[in-house]
Design a protein around this motif. Structure first.
Motif, PDB file in Angstrom:
ATOM      1  N   ASP A 193      60.581  22.603  28.403  1.00 37.97           N
ATOM      2  CA  ASP A 193      59.909  21.734  27.697  1.00 37.97           C
ATOM      3  C   ASP A 193      60.480  21.878  26.312  1.00 37.97           C
ATOM      4  OD1 ASP A 193      58.135  21.011  29.631  1.00 37.97           O
ATOM      5  OD2 ASP A 193      56.735  22.539  28.799  1.00 37.97           O
ATOM      6  N   ASP A 194      61.935  21.747  26.271  1.00 37.05           N
ATOM      7  CA  ASP A 194      62.747  21.668  24.920  1.00 37.05           C
ATOM      8  C   ASP A 194      62.710  22.752  24.204  1.00 37.05           C
ATOM      9  OD1 ASP A 194      63.856  19.241  25.854  1.00 37.05           O
ATOM     10  OD2 ASP A 194      62.467  18.321  24.763  1.00 37.05           O
ATOM     11  N   THR A 195      62.095  23.906  24.805  1.00 38.05           N
ATOM     12  CA  THR A 195      61.861  25.360  23.965  1.00 38.05           C
ATOM     13  C   THR A 195      62.443  26.493  24.761  1.00 38.05           C
ATOM     14  OG1 THR A 195      59.887  24.569  23.254  1.00 38.05           O
ATOM     15  CG2 THR A 195      60.161  27.003  23.178  1.00 38.05           C
ATOM     16  N   TRP A 196      62.998  27.422  24.107  1.00 32.33           N
ATOM     17  CA  TRP A 196      63.687  28.655  24.741  1.00 32.33           C
ATOM     18  C   TRP A 196      62.647  29.958  24.617  1.00 32.33           C
ATOM     19  CZ3 TRP A 196      67.816  28.501  27.212  1.00 32.33           C
ATOM     20  CH2 TRP A 196      68.821  27.604  27.109  1.00 32.33           C
ATOM     21  N   TYR A 197      62.833  30.717  25.692  1.00 32.59           N
ATOM     22  CA  TYR A 197      61.993  31.842  25.896  1.00 32.59           C
ATOM     23  C   TYR A 197      62.840  33.047  26.154  1.00 32.59           C
ATOM     24  CZ  TYR A 197      58.119  28.655  26.007  1.00 32.59           C
ATOM     25  OH  TYR A 197      57.243  27.607  25.792  1.00 32.59           O
ATOM     26  N   PHE A 198      62.566  34.225  25.981  1.00 35.81           N
ATOM     27  CA  PHE A 198      63.154  35.284  26.593  1.00 35.81           C
ATOM     28  C   PHE A 198      62.377  36.236  27.144  1.00 35.81           C
ATOM     29  CE2 PHE A 198      65.698  39.307  26.629  1.00 35.81           C
ATOM     30  CZ  PHE A 198      66.749  39.029  26.869  1.00 35.81           C
ATOM     31  N   ALA A 199      62.662  36.695  28.313  1.00 34.82           N
ATOM     32  CA  ALA A 199      61.788  37.651  29.226  1.00 34.82           C
ATOM     33  C   ALA A 199      62.889  38.796  29.437  1.00 34.82           C
ATOM     34  CB  ALA A 199      61.607  36.935  30.589  1.00 34.82           C
ATOM     35  N   THR A 200      62.230  40.068  29.548  1.00 29.04           N
ATOM     36  CA  THR A 200      63.047  41.097  30.034  1.00 29.04           C
ATOM     37  C   THR A 200      63.237  41.172  31.510  1.00 29.04           C
ATOM     38  OG1 THR A 200      61.150  42.664  29.912  1.00 29.04           O
ATOM     39  CG2 THR A 200      62.387  42.661  27.938  1.00 29.04           C
TER      40      THR A 200
ATOM     41  N   MET B 243      64.349  39.897  18.332  1.00 25.91           N
ATOM     42  CA  MET B 243      64.821  40.758  19.346  1.00 25.91           C
ATOM     43  C   MET B 243      66.418  40.424  19.171  1.00 25.91           C
ATOM     44  SD  MET B 243      62.991  39.833  22.895  1.00 25.91           S
ATOM     45  CE  MET B 243      63.776  40.994  23.631  1.00 25.91           C
ATOM     46  N   LYS B 244      67.186  41.433  19.508  1.00 24.27           N
ATOM     47  CA  LYS B 244      68.719  41.330  19.522  1.00 24.27           C
ATOM     48  C   LYS B 244      69.168  41.125  20.868  1.00 24.27           C
ATOM     49  CE  LYS B 244      72.661  43.751  17.271  1.00 24.27           C
ATOM     50  NZ  LYS B 244      73.120  44.852  16.537  1.00 24.27           N
ATOM     51  N   ILE B 245      69.838  40.183  21.100  1.00 24.15           N
ATOM     52  CA  ILE B 245      70.240  39.731  22.619  1.00 24.15           C
ATOM     53  C   ILE B 245      71.766  39.442  22.271  1.00 24.15           C
ATOM     54  CG2 ILE B 245      70.166  38.157  24.305  1.00 24.15           C
ATOM     55  CD1 ILE B 245      66.959  37.519  23.151  1.00 24.15           C
TER      56      ILE B 245
ATOM     57  N   ILE C  67      68.028  45.680  14.140  1.00 25.97           N
ATOM     58  CA  ILE C  67      67.203  45.868  15.463  1.00 25.97           C
ATOM     59  C   ILE C  67      67.897  46.839  16.309  1.00 25.97           C
ATOM     60  CG2 ILE C  67      66.143  44.644  17.263  1.00 25.97           C
ATOM     61  CD1 ILE C  67      65.063  43.452  14.767  1.00 25.97           C
ATOM     62  N   TYR C  68      67.398  47.628  16.427  1.00 26.47           N
ATOM     63  CA  TYR C  68      68.094  49.050  17.507  1.00 26.47           C
ATOM     64  C   TYR C  68      68.110  48.611  18.666  1.00 26.47           C
ATOM     65  CZ  TYR C  68      69.297  53.033  20.059  1.00 26.47           C
ATOM     66  OH  TYR C  68      69.961  53.882  20.935  1.00 26.47           O
ATOM     67  N   GLU C  69      66.995  48.217  19.526  1.00 25.45           N
ATOM     68  CA  GLU C  69      67.115  47.845  20.733  1.00 25.45           C
ATOM     69  C   GLU C  69      67.713  46.543  21.231  1.00 25.45           C
ATOM     70  OE1 GLU C  69      63.081  46.604  22.662  1.00 25.45           O
ATOM     71  OE2 GLU C  69      63.396  48.925  23.683  1.00 25.45           O
ATOM     72  N   GLU C  70      68.743  46.461  22.063  1.00 24.49           N
ATOM     73  CA  GLU C  70      69.606  45.404  22.171  1.00 24.49           C
ATOM     74  C   GLU C  70      69.562  44.903  23.864  1.00 24.49           C
ATOM     75  OE1 GLU C  70      73.905  43.247  21.552  1.00 24.49           O
ATOM     76  OE2 GLU C  70      73.314  45.327  20.668  1.00 24.49           O
ATOM     77  N   TRP C  71      69.526  43.562  24.108  1.00 26.38           N
ATOM     78  CA  TRP C  71      69.218  43.039  25.355  1.00 26.38           C
ATOM     79  C   TRP C  71      70.446  42.175  25.820  1.00 26.38           C
ATOM     80  CZ3 TRP C  71      65.141  44.969  28.124  1.00 26.38           C
ATOM     81  CH2 TRP C  71      64.077  45.379  27.477  1.00 26.38           C
ATOM     82  N   ASN C  72      70.775  42.404  27.059  1.00 24.61           N
ATOM     83  CA  ASN C  72      71.824  41.175  27.707  1.00 24.61           C
ATOM     84  C   ASN C  72      71.199  39.901  27.974  1.00 24.61           C
ATOM     85  OD1 ASN C  72      73.988  43.254  27.879  1.00 24.61           O
ATOM     86  ND2 ASN C  72      73.053  44.182  29.351  1.00 24.61           N
ATOM     87  N   SER C  73      71.990  38.853  28.190  1.00 24.24           N
ATOM     88  CA  SER C  73      71.335  37.728  28.273  1.00 24.24           C
ATOM     89  C   SER C  73      70.527  37.532  29.683  1.00 24.24           C
ATOM     90  CB  SER C  73      72.577  36.473  28.547  1.00 24.24           C
ATOM     91  OG  SER C  73      73.152  36.226  27.208  1.00 24.24           O
TER      92      SER C  73
END
Length: 151
Positions: free
Chosen positions: A73-80, A90-92, A132-138
């Protein structure tokens, strides 16, 4: 007397048959294709959200749990990689984003974080960036930090 015995036998048979039908319990199901969510009626969640233990999860058209970036719905979310939608800073992939604490939607524009105000764009912060220490991949996998998320 026979009618009463016959009626009792029919009632007992009906109760036994009803007890033999297994009840479906809603929950996560591991399949060969990936993780799915099965509703209590046996159907799988399709193109919809599921709230489970105070966390939100999204399942696509193929009924599979989504991780990483999710556009809806034209919005971005991020799930681990556990599928939990995230909130807060969040650092991604080296960029810092902010996700609303109530809706988990990605925030753009100016937003306060840790006693300072930052400008967040669709590509991460503009100008100064909070640490932000914790970093995530796409794809939602942890790049650096300690994984504490439990489903």
């Amino acid at each position: 007397m026979r009618k009463k015995l016959f009626a009792a036998a029919i009632a007992a048979a009906a109760l036994s048959a009803a007890a033999a039908i297994p009840a479906m319990a809603a929950g996560f199901v591991n399949t060969a294709q990936g993780v799915k969510y099965q509703w209590g009626d046996g159907a799988y969640c399709t193109n919809n959200w599921v709230q489970y233990k105070d966390h939100w999860y999204y399942f696509g058209n193929d009924q599979l749990l989504r991780t990483g970036w999710i556009q809806r719905d034209d919005t971005w979310y991020f799930a681990t990689d556990t599928g939990e939608l995230q909130a807060g800073a969040m650092k991604i992939n080296g960029n810092v984003y902010y996700f609303d604490k109530q809706t988990c939607k990605m925030v753009t524009g100016y937003h306060p974080y840790n006693f300072d105000t930052y400008e967040f764009s669709e590509n991460g912060t503009v100008g100064k960036t909070p640490y932000i220490y914790e970093e995530w991949n796409s794809d939602g996998s942890l790049k650096r930090g300690v994984k504490l998320h439990i489903r």
